[in-house]
Design an enzyme around this catalytic site. Structure first.
Site, PDB file in Angstrom:
ATOM      1  N   ASN A  70      -6.151  -2.918   2.052  1.00 20.44           N
ATOM      2  CA  ASN A  70      -6.093  -4.360   2.231  1.00 20.44           C
ATOM      3  C   ASN A  70      -7.508  -4.905   2.322  1.00 20.44           C
ATOM      4  O   ASN A  70      -8.400  -4.248   2.858  1.00 20.44           O
ATOM      5  CB  ASN A  70      -5.351  -4.733   3.512  1.00 20.44           C
ATOM      6  CG  ASN A  70      -3.858  -4.548   3.404  1.00 20.44           C
ATOM      7  OD1 ASN A  70      -3.292  -4.509   2.320  1.00 20.44           O
ATOM      8  ND2 ASN A  70      -3.206  -4.432   4.544  1.00 20.44           N
ATOM      9  N   ARG A 114       0.837  -1.221   0.000  1.00 26.00           N
ATOM     10  CA  ARG A 114       0.000   0.000   0.000  1.00 26.00           C
ATOM     11  C   ARG A 114       0.860   1.255   0.000  1.00 26.00           C
ATOM     12  O   ARG A 114       0.608   2.186  -0.769  1.00 26.00           O
ATOM     13  CB  ARG A 114      -0.959  -0.001   1.192  1.00 26.00           C
ATOM     14  CG  ARG A 114      -2.027  -1.065   1.087  1.00 26.00           C
ATOM     15  CD  ARG A 114      -2.905  -1.117   2.311  1.00 26.00           C
ATOM     16  NE  ARG A 114      -2.076  -1.406   3.482  1.00 26.00           N
ATOM     17  CZ  ARG A 114      -2.431  -1.204   4.734  1.00 26.00           C
ATOM     18  NH1 ARG A 114      -3.623  -0.696   5.011  1.00 26.00           N
ATOM     19  NH2 ARG A 114      -1.629  -1.511   5.724  1.00 26.00           N
TER      20      ARG A 114
END
EC number: 3.6.1.7
Length: 100
Positions: free
Chosen positions: A44, A26
């Protein structure tokens, strides 16, 4: 690449599978998207995948999708499923959303 590729805005939804959580995916996606001038978000998912929505020029998104297929150094991307979705009038800076 044509001028149209550089100016046409598109938006995509992507799901990245493999070893993509706990490896800085990320954070690296945010850096890459901001470098390319792409707006949107990354998060996520409970199934271990990473979900992305991104909007930008066709050229920038092509580069971003190519990056998603490789990911950061410690990731192991198995598959990237990309779907086109409607462009949103306002696109903020790319960032991380709460996990889902």
């Amino acid at each position: 690449m044509t001028d149209t590729d550089e100016t046409t805005m598109i938006r995509i939804h992507a799901v990245v599978t493999g070893m993509v959580q706990g490896v800085g995916f990320r954070y690296s996606a945010v850096e890459q998207a901001r470098r390319l001038g792409v707006g949107g978000w990354v998060r996520n998912r409970l199934d271990g995948s990473v979900e992305v929505e991104a909007q930008g020029s066709a050229a920038a998104l092509a580069q971003f999708i190519s990056w998603l297929k490789v990911g950061p150094r410690w990731s192991q991307v198995e598959h990237v499923a990309v779907t086109g979705i409607p462009v949103e009038p306002e696109r903020g800076a790319f960032g991380v959303r709460a996990d889902r």
